[in-house]
Design a protein around this motif. Sequence first.
Motif, PDB file in Angstrom:
ATOM      1  N   ALA A 180     -18.403  53.254 -35.719  1.00 52.17           N
ATOM      2  CA  ALA A 180     -17.474  52.284 -35.134  1.00 52.17           C
ATOM      3  C   ALA A 180     -18.139  51.649 -33.924  1.00 52.17           C
ATOM      4  CB  ALA A 180     -16.178  52.968 -34.722  1.00 52.17           C
ATOM      5  N   ILE A 181     -17.845  50.375 -33.711  1.00 50.19           N
ATOM      6  CA  ILE A 181     -18.399  49.669 -32.548  1.00 50.19           C
ATOM      7  C   ILE A 181     -17.311  49.587 -31.481  1.00 50.19           C
ATOM      8  CG2 ILE A 181     -17.733  47.339 -33.338  1.00 50.19           C
ATOM      9  CD1 ILE A 181     -20.522  46.400 -32.319  1.00 50.19           C
ATOM     10  N   ASN A 182     -17.718  49.595 -30.211  1.00 51.63           N
ATOM     11  CA  ASN A 182     -16.696  49.501 -29.178  1.00 51.63           C
ATOM     12  C   ASN A 182     -16.262  48.046 -29.015  1.00 51.63           C
ATOM     13  OD1 ASN A 182     -18.617  48.361 -27.298  1.00 51.63           O
ATOM     14  ND2 ASN A 182     -17.309  49.156 -25.677  1.00 51.63           N
ATOM     15  N   LYS A 183     -15.196  47.866 -28.233  1.00 52.52           N
ATOM     16  CA  LYS A 183     -14.552  46.557 -28.099  1.00 52.52           C
ATOM     17  C   LYS A 183     -15.491  45.468 -27.604  1.00 52.52           C
ATOM     18  CE  LYS A 183      -9.779  45.802 -26.759  1.00 52.52           C
ATOM     19  NZ  LYS A 183      -8.822  45.980 -25.655  1.00 52.52           N
ATOM     20  N   ASP A 184     -16.399  45.827 -26.700  1.00 49.98           N
ATOM     21  CA  ASP A 184     -17.288  44.833 -26.096  1.00 49.98           C
ATOM     22  C   ASP A 184     -18.631  44.733 -26.799  1.00 49.98           C
ATOM     23  OD1 ASP A 184     -15.301  44.824 -24.097  1.00 49.98           O
ATOM     24  OD2 ASP A 184     -16.292  46.505 -23.102  1.00 49.98           O
TER      25      ASP A 184
ATOM     26  N   LEU B 294     -26.133  49.691 -27.732  1.00 54.51           N
ATOM     27  CA  LEU B 294     -26.663  48.434 -28.267  1.00 54.51           C
ATOM     28  C   LEU B 294     -27.185  47.540 -27.147  1.00 54.51           C
ATOM     29  CD1 LEU B 294     -23.786  47.738 -30.797  1.00 54.51           C
ATOM     30  CD2 LEU B 294     -26.143  48.300 -31.410  1.00 54.51           C
ATOM     31  N   LYS B 295     -26.593  47.684 -25.971  1.00 56.61           N
ATOM     32  CA  LYS B 295     -26.962  46.837 -24.828  1.00 56.61           C
ATOM     33  C   LYS B 295     -27.143  47.717 -23.597  1.00 56.61           C
ATOM     34  CE  LYS B 295     -24.328  42.906 -26.584  1.00 56.61           C
ATOM     35  NZ  LYS B 295     -23.028  42.226 -26.526  1.00 56.61           N
ATOM     36  N   GLY B 296     -27.639  47.110 -22.524  1.00 53.65           N
ATOM     37  CA  GLY B 296     -27.756  47.816 -21.247  1.00 53.65           C
ATOM     38  C   GLY B 296     -29.023  48.638 -21.167  1.00 53.65           C
ATOM     39  N   PRO B 297     -29.148  49.412 -20.061  1.00 53.54           N
ATOM     40  CA  PRO B 297     -30.386  50.157 -19.802  1.00 53.54           C
ATOM     41  C   PRO B 297     -30.714  51.200 -20.883  1.00 53.54           C
ATOM     42  CG  PRO B 297     -28.668  50.714 -18.201  1.00 53.54           C
ATOM     43  CD  PRO B 297     -28.185  49.521 -18.964  1.00 53.54           C
ATOM     44  N   LEU B 298     -29.691  51.705 -21.560  1.00 51.04           N
ATOM     45  CA  LEU B 298     -29.942  52.726 -22.590  1.00 51.04           C
ATOM     46  C   LEU B 298     -30.041  52.128 -23.991  1.00 51.04           C
ATOM     47  CD1 LEU B 298     -27.524  55.561 -21.357  1.00 51.04           C
ATOM     48  CD2 LEU B 298     -30.020  55.492 -21.155  1.00 51.04           C
ATOM     49  N   ALA B 299     -30.175  50.799 -24.077  1.00 49.37           N
ATOM     50  CA  ALA B 299     -30.171  50.129 -25.386  1.00 49.37           C
ATOM     51  C   ALA B 299     -31.149  50.777 -26.356  1.00 49.37           C
ATOM     52  CB  ALA B 299     -30.501  48.653 -25.211  1.00 49.37           C
ATOM     53  N   ASN B 300     -30.705  50.917 -27.582  1.00 50.99           N
ATOM     54  CA  ASN B 300     -31.508  51.480 -28.674  1.00 50.99           C
ATOM     55  C   ASN B 300     -31.795  52.973 -28.534  1.00 50.99           C
ATOM     56  OD1 ASN B 300     -31.686  48.816 -29.718  1.00 50.99           O
ATOM     57  ND2 ASN B 300     -33.387  48.434 -28.309  1.00 50.99           N
TER      58      ASN B 300
ATOM     59  N   ARG C 102     -11.814  52.328 -34.597  1.00 55.52           N
ATOM     60  CA  ARG C 102     -11.277  51.871 -33.311  1.00 55.52           C
ATOM     61  C   ARG C 102      -9.849  51.370 -33.492  1.00 55.52           C
ATOM     62  NH1 ARG C 102     -14.421  47.384 -32.122  1.00 55.52           N
ATOM     63  NH2 ARG C 102     -12.623  46.048 -32.379  1.00 55.52           N
ATOM     64  N   ASN C 103      -8.997  51.614 -32.502  1.00 56.95           N
ATOM     65  CA  ASN C 103      -7.652  51.028 -32.566  1.00 56.95           C
ATOM     66  C   ASN C 103      -7.592  49.778 -31.683  1.00 56.95           C
ATOM     67  OD1 ASN C 103      -7.350  51.886 -29.923  1.00 56.95           O
ATOM     68  ND2 ASN C 103      -5.782  53.422 -30.358  1.00 56.95           N
ATOM     69  N   PHE C 104      -6.430  49.145 -31.609  1.00 59.37           N
ATOM     70  CA  PHE C 104      -6.334  47.857 -30.916  1.00 59.37           C
ATOM     71  C   PHE C 104      -6.554  47.981 -29.414  1.00 59.37           C
ATOM     72  CE2 PHE C 104      -2.110  48.104 -28.931  1.00 59.37           C
ATOM     73  CZ  PHE C 104      -1.665  49.278 -29.512  1.00 59.37           C
ATOM     74  N   VAL C 105      -6.308  49.168 -28.859  1.00 63.63           N
ATOM     75  CA  VAL C 105      -6.525  49.365 -27.422  1.00 63.63           C
ATOM     76  C   VAL C 105      -8.016  49.509 -27.110  1.00 63.63           C
ATOM     77  CG1 VAL C 105      -6.021  50.877 -25.463  1.00 63.63           C
ATOM     78  CG2 VAL C 105      -4.300  50.540 -27.224  1.00 63.63           C
ATOM     79  N   GLY C 106      -8.759  50.027 -28.092  1.00 64.00           N
ATOM     80  CA  GLY C 106     -10.190  50.251 -27.866  1.00 64.00           C
ATOM     81  C   GLY C 106     -10.575  51.712 -27.896  1.00 64.00           C
ATOM     82  N   ASP C 107      -9.603  52.596 -28.172  1.00 68.41           N
ATOM     83  CA  ASP C 107      -9.922  54.004 -28.380  1.00 68.41           C
ATOM     84  C   ASP C 107     -10.276  54.216 -29.861  1.00 68.41           C
ATOM     85  OD1 ASP C 107      -9.359  54.654 -25.692  1.00 68.41           O
ATOM     86  OD2 ASP C 107      -7.211  54.720 -26.142  1.00 68.41           O
ATOM     87  N   PHE C 108     -10.669  55.442 -30.184  1.00 70.39           N
ATOM     88  CA  PHE C 108     -11.180  55.704 -31.532  1.00 70.39           C
ATOM     89  C   PHE C 108     -10.457  56.901 -32.155  1.00 70.39           C
ATOM     90  CE2 PHE C 108     -14.466  53.915 -28.859  1.00 70.39           C
ATOM     91  CZ  PHE C 108     -15.041  52.932 -29.652  1.00 70.39           C
ATOM     92  N   TRP C 109     -10.088  56.761 -33.422  1.00 70.19           N
ATOM     93  CA  TRP C 109      -9.521  57.897 -34.168  1.00 70.19           C
ATOM     94  C   TRP C 109     -10.596  58.490 -35.075  1.00 70.19           C
ATOM     95  CZ3 TRP C 109      -5.061  60.444 -33.549  1.00 70.19           C
ATOM     96  CH2 TRP C 109      -4.014  59.810 -32.884  1.00 70.19           C
ATOM     97  N   ILE C 110     -10.722  59.804 -34.996  1.00 71.11           N
ATOM     98  CA  ILE C 110     -11.662  60.527 -35.854  1.00 71.11           C
ATOM     99  C   ILE C 110     -10.849  61.366 -36.835  1.00 71.11           C
ATOM    100  CG2 ILE C 110     -13.469  62.311 -35.898  1.00 71.11           C
ATOM    101  CD1 ILE C 110     -14.083  61.529 -32.985  1.00 71.11           C
ATOM    102  N   ALA C 111     -11.208  61.296 -38.126  1.00 68.65           N
ATOM    103  CA  ALA C 111     -10.598  62.174 -39.129  1.00 68.65           C
ATOM    104  C   ALA C 111     -11.342  63.495 -39.089  1.00 68.65           C
ATOM    105  CB  ALA C 111     -10.700  61.542 -40.512  1.00 68.65           C
TER     106      ALA C 111
END
Length: 320
Positions: free
Chosen positions: A196-200, A219-225, A242-251
Motif C-alpha cells: 500500500a502507498i501512503n497518502k502523500d 519513495l522520497k526523502g533522505p531514505l529514498a529507495n 489504506r483507508n480514507f483517513v490515511g491509516d492502513f488495515w492489515i488482514a
Amino acid sequence: MFVLYLLPTVYSVGYLQKLYLPDPGPESFAFDLNGQGPYTGVADGRILKYKGPLIGFVEYGYTNPNRPARFCDGTNRTDLAKICGRPLGIGFYYKTGELYVADAGLGLVVIGPRGGPGRQLVTSAEGVPFGFPDGIEVDQETGIVYFTDASARYNISQIPELISNKDATGRLLKYDPKTRNVTVLLRGLSGASGVAINKDGLFLLVTEFVTARVQKYSLKGPLANTAQVLLNLSGSPDKIKRNFVGDFWIALTVQSQEPTPAITLQGQKINGNGHILETLTFSPEFNSTLITEVQEYNGALYLGSLYVGYVGVYHRIWRI
Ligand SMILES: *[C@@H]1O[C@H](CO)[C@@H](O)[C@H](O)[C@H]1NC(C)=O
Ligand SMILES: *[C@@H]1O[C@H](CO)[C@@H](O)[C@H](O)[C@H]1NC(C)=O
Ligand SMILES: *[C@@H]1O[C@H](CO)[C@@H](O)[C@H](O)[C@H]1NC(C)=O
Ligand SMILES: *[C@@H]1O[C@H](CO)[C@@H](O)[C@H](O)[C@H]1NC(C)=O
Ligand SMILES: *[C@@H]1O[C@H](CO)[C@@H](O)[C@H](O)[C@H]1NC(C)=O
C-alpha cells in the motif's frame, strides 16, 4: 455521531453481513471511481462486480484473454491458474478506469475501463519469472503500479511448502505504464503478500506473510529507495489497504496453541509510523482458516479469504 466526541471511551462491536458469490475465494477488493462495487477476483479466474442486493455479483472481466469460460467457470482449482487465471490483488487507476490485477497464474494484467478480457503486461523481472503475483497498489498521482511476487519459487498451489520452507524469494516490484518497464525495489522477501502507498506518495508498506512483519519502503526523502522493518506482528499478514483517513488495515491470521490450537482472524489498523490503532476480531462469524484482506469503504470493512464463498462485510455498531 456528535456525542462520540464528548465521551471518553468508545469501543465498537459489529455484525457480519455476507454477500454470496457464484464462485469462492474473494482475495481482495476494489471500488470504482463512482463508488460502485466491490469488485473481486474469485477462484475460477473471473473478476466480479457487486450490483446491489437485487442483482448480486455479475461478471466484469477476466485476466486470460483466451480463458476457456465453459471449462473454467465455477472451478475452485488453483492448479488451473495459468489457464483460467487467478486474480489476487486488484486496483483501479481512476484517471483511465483501468483495473490492474496481480494474477497468481498470469503475472501483471490490465483490464480496460469497460471490463472484459485482460492484457498481460509482465511475467518476470530481471529475467526471473514471477511465481506468485499477489498484492497490488496503483499510485493515483503517477499511474505507477506497485505489486508483489509472494515467491519466485512457489506458486499458489504450494502455499504450505512456501510457509514450511520459510521461502525468501519474494519481491516488491514497480511497473511504469509509460515506459512499460518493471523494476525490482526489494528482494529476499518472505511471502510478500500486500503493498500500500501512503497518502502523500512518500512510502510503501509491504507485508510479509512468513516473517509476520511490515516493511516500510521510502519513495522520497533522505531514505529514498531503502526499506526498514516497521512493525513485527502477532500473526501472518496478507493484504494491507489504506483507508480514507490515511491509516492502513492489515488482514491478520493469528495461530495459537493454548489452550487448544486455534485460528483467529483479525483486522489491525496501523498508521504510517507503525503504531497499532485498533484490532478487530472477525472469527468465528467470518469462518475460515485465512483472512486475506480488510478494506474500509464507506464505513464498512470488506473481508476477503481464499477459502470462503462470500464477501464478508463487517458493520460496526458504536457503543459507549
Ligand atoms: C505449481 O508448481 C508445481 C510444481 O512445479 C506445478 O506442478 C503446478 O502445476 C504449478 N501450479 C500452478 C498453478 O502454476
Ligand atoms: C528499465 O529499467 C532498467 C533497470 O531496471 C533500466 O536499466 C532501463 O534503462 C529502463 N528502461 C527504460 C525505458 O526506462
Ligand atoms: C522485529 O523483530 C526483529 C527480530 O526479533 C527485531 O530484530 C526487530 O528489532 C523488530 N523490529 C521492530 C520494529 O520491532
Ligand atoms: C466453521 O466451518 C467449519 C467447517 O467448515 C464448521 O465445522 C463450523 O461449524 C463453522 N463454525 C461456525 C461458527 O460457523
Ligand atoms: C475451495 O478450495 C479450498 C482449497 O481446496 C477449500 O479449502 C475450500 O473449502 C473450497 N471452497 C469452497 C467454497 O468450496
